[in-house]
Scaffold this motif. Structure first.
Motif, PDB file in Angstrom:
ATOM      1  N   GLU A   1      -0.212  11.621  -0.005  1.00 42.67           N
ATOM      2  CA  GLU A   1      -1.068  10.533   0.491  1.00 42.67           C
ATOM      3  C   GLU A   1      -2.511  10.690   0.018  1.00 42.67           C
ATOM      4  O   GLU A   1      -3.180   9.703  -0.290  1.00 42.67           O
TER       5      GLU A   1
ATOM      6  N   LYS B   1      -2.657   9.539  -3.544  1.00 42.18           N
ATOM      7  CA  LYS B   1      -2.580   8.074  -3.579  1.00 42.18           C
ATOM      8  C   LYS B   1      -3.928   7.472  -3.177  1.00 42.18           C
ATOM      9  O   LYS B   1      -4.397   6.518  -3.810  1.00 42.18           O
ATOM     10  N   LEU B   2      -4.569   8.047  -2.180  1.00 42.05           N
ATOM     11  CA  LEU B   2      -5.878   7.562  -1.730  1.00 42.05           C
ATOM     12  C   LEU B   2      -6.914   7.669  -2.856  1.00 42.05           C
ATOM     13  O   LEU B   2      -7.663   6.720  -3.108  1.00 42.05           O
TER      14      LEU B   2
ATOM     15  N   CYS C   1       0.817  -1.218   0.000  1.00 44.41           N
ATOM     16  CA  CYS C   1       0.000   0.000   0.000  1.00 44.41           C
ATOM     17  C   CYS C   1       0.850   1.266   0.000  1.00 44.41           C
ATOM     18  O   CYS C   1       0.346   2.353  -0.249  1.00 44.41           O
TER      19      CYS C   1
ATOM     20  N   THR D   1      -4.322   3.742   3.917  1.00 46.55           N
ATOM     21  CA  THR D   1      -3.940   5.064   3.422  1.00 46.55           C
ATOM     22  C   THR D   1      -4.825   6.150   4.039  1.00 46.55           C
ATOM     23  O   THR D   1      -4.339   7.237   4.356  1.00 46.55           O
TER      24      THR D   1
END
Length: 144
Positions: A105, A108-109, A10, A78
């Motif tokens: 982040e 990415k989420l 992840c 995440t």
């Protein structure tokens, strides 16, 4: 790459996508699998199409479920990181390193969440192809 049980990395999104791609192999090859294992009407006496379709369906469902669980686990992980970074930013709103990490982040989420949409399309396509070839041989159980 993927550990048993389909755990994804992840942390690194490109690795996350690479493992998902490997996990989607069954869906990418569904047409080939059906063509090579489910007989046409003229060859139907040589193979137990019902059993073949049932096994293919079960392994396809298993793959869909494990990918879904893996993606959702990464989204949860995440999301947690994003939440922690938001708290840190609230305490220290001028820290550029925290702000930069939070943005990274959050991006990415969003990308991980969009993989759920991709997953839905992949699964629908596979099920459509499956039902076109196997509907006369095997009827999957109704999903509750």
């Amino acid at each position: 790459m993927a550990a048993p049980g389909g755990t994804l990395n992840c942390e690194d999104f490109s690795m996350f996508q690479e493992v998902l791609k490997l996990m989607r192999t069954i869906d990418d090859r569904i047409v080939h699998a059906l063509n090579t294992t489910v007989p046409t009407v003229s060859f139907s006496g040589k193979v137990d199409a019902t059993q073949t379709c049932k096994q293919l369906y079960e392994s396809m469902m298993e793959a869909h479920l494990s990918r879904d669980k893996a993606i959702k686990a990464c989204i949860a992980q995440t999301s947690e990181v994003v939440g922690q970074l938001r708290e840190e930013r609230a305490k220290d709103s001028n820290n550029l390193a925290i702000i930069k990490q939070l943005r990274k982040e959050q991006t990415k989420l969003k990308l991980m969440q969009s993989e759920l949409n991709v997953e839905e399309v992949v699964n629908d396509r596979s099920l459509k192809v499956f039902s076109e070839r196997c509907r006369i041989h095997y009827t999957p159980p109704k999903v509750k």
